[in-house]
Design an enzyme around this catalytic site. Structure first.
Site, PDB file in Angstrom:
ATOM      1  N   CYS A  66       1.097  -1.141  -0.242  1.00  0.00           N
ATOM      2  CA  CYS A  66      -0.205  -0.028  -0.116  1.00  0.00           C
ATOM      3  C   CYS A  66       1.133   1.300  -0.194  1.00  0.00           C
ATOM      4  O   CYS A  66       1.739   1.303   0.760  1.00  0.00           O
ATOM      5  CB  CYS A  66      -0.982   0.113   1.344  1.00  0.00           C
ATOM      6  SG  CYS A  66      -1.880   1.660   1.396  1.00  0.00           S
ATOM      7  N   CYS A  81      -5.697   6.516  -1.464  1.00  0.00           N
ATOM      8  CA  CYS A  81      -4.864   5.361  -1.996  1.00  0.00           C
ATOM      9  C   CYS A  81      -3.562   5.826  -2.672  1.00  0.00           C
ATOM     10  O   CYS A  81      -3.715   6.259  -3.732  1.00  0.00           O
ATOM     11  CB  CYS A  81      -5.899   4.310  -2.816  1.00  0.00           C
ATOM     12  SG  CYS A  81      -4.881   2.773  -3.245  1.00  0.00           S
TER      13      CYS A  81
END
Length: 314
Positions: A102, A253
């Site tokens: 991530c 994100c």
């Protein structure tokens, strides 16, 4: 700050009483973080889901366990080619499922290592860490961090090259399916361009969009509106919302911001810039393209990381 012992009631936990944790975020993409320097703290998928529950747990888009690479099989393999990657980012989505990595989480992970005193990273210094998406190198710039996310690639390269689109995406609030482009940043993304901000606001992301064809391991879906003008003073700008696999809509994100910049830049053509700002509900991140080792084009993600609290499970 150091909080008092957390009295949060968490269900379905397997012997995690006394576990010290931190809560952090990168532009609103938030995580529960756990330090495991001895490699002996097992946290099951069910435990992760309970800890990340926003009503009965700590709450987070995912959980990051900081563990030396030598204690994980994936880490041991990675150390063969990247011996400097002492620390491994063991990341799970909020539902407990494993994820490759991530981008926002990488920054928060490195900041957590600093706050915990597990690394010494001066301003301007760099650090290589291990992830399931491969080694990542991070440079500290004050209280911000810039991450070399590595090379990007199209998930369906033949379709992307021939048509500039490779799939169709349906989502609540959109009247008809929209063409999209699938990009891998070490994890899968499908990017949809929308015409205006009102359309972006009207798109409902409570449930997962439908992608056809869907990449083999599922995909994160980004809905992106290019700014008008697209480029100002040599910097491209877009606004984005995202539905993440195993999580739902998130405030930000990092890998999704990179994928969005890849797709918009590809559609914009040869004159598109190499530097981008991606506006997400949780703030703004920077994306930059550069030539990496062996001539492959890499993507750098930059932005802040914040630890907001620490505590101990009751």
């Amino acid at each position: 700050m150091e909080s008092a012992t957390a009295q949060t009631e968490v269900t379905a936990l397997s012997d995690l009483g006394g576990l010290r944790f931190a809560k952090g975020h990168g532009t609103g993409n938030d995580f529960v973080l756990v330090a495991d320097p001895d490699g002996n703290r097992f946290i099951s998928a069910e435990d992760v889901a309970a800890l990340c529950d926003r009503h009965r747990g700590i709450g987070g888009d995912g959980l990051i366990r900081a563990v030396p690479s030598r204690f994980l099989l994936e880490g041991q393999t990675l150390l063969e080619s990247s011996p400097d990657a002492e620390w491994f980012m063991d990341y799970r989505n909020g539902d407990g499922s494993l994820s490759e990595m991530c981008g926002n989480g990488v920054r928060v992970f490195v900041h957590f290592l600093r706050v915990e005193g597990l690394i010494d990273l001066p301003d301007g210094g760099s650090l290589t860490i291990g992830t399931r998406g491969g080694p990542k190198t991070i440079v500290r710039t004050g209280e911000n961090y810039a991450v070399d996310m590595g090379p990007w690639e199209f998930i369906f390269p033949g379709e992307a090259t021939a048509k500039a689109m490779d799939s169709l995406v349906s989502a609540e609030g959109l009247e008809v399916p929209r063409p999209a482009l699938s990009v891998s940043m070490g994890n899968p993304h499908t990017v949809v361009a929308l015409a205006e901000l009102a359309e972006l606001t009207a798109t409902r992301l409570f449930s997962a969009p439908t992608v056809d064809p869907v990449p083999e391991n599922g995909t994160n879906v980004e809905f992106v509106v290019p700014s008008e003008p697209l480029v100002h003073d040599g910097v491209g700008s877009v606004t984005m919302r995202v539905h993440e696999r195993g999580v739902g809509e998130t405030q930000s994100c990092g890998t999704g911001a990179c994928a969005a910049a890849v797709a918009i830049r590809h559609w914009a053509g040869a004159e598109a810039p190499d530097v981008w700002q991606v506006h997400v509900p949780g703030g703004v991140v920077g994306v930059k393209f550069f030539v990496g080792p062996a001539g492959h084009e890499h993507v750098e993600l930059s932005g802040p990381a914040v630890i907001v609290a620490t505590g101990t499970l009751s």
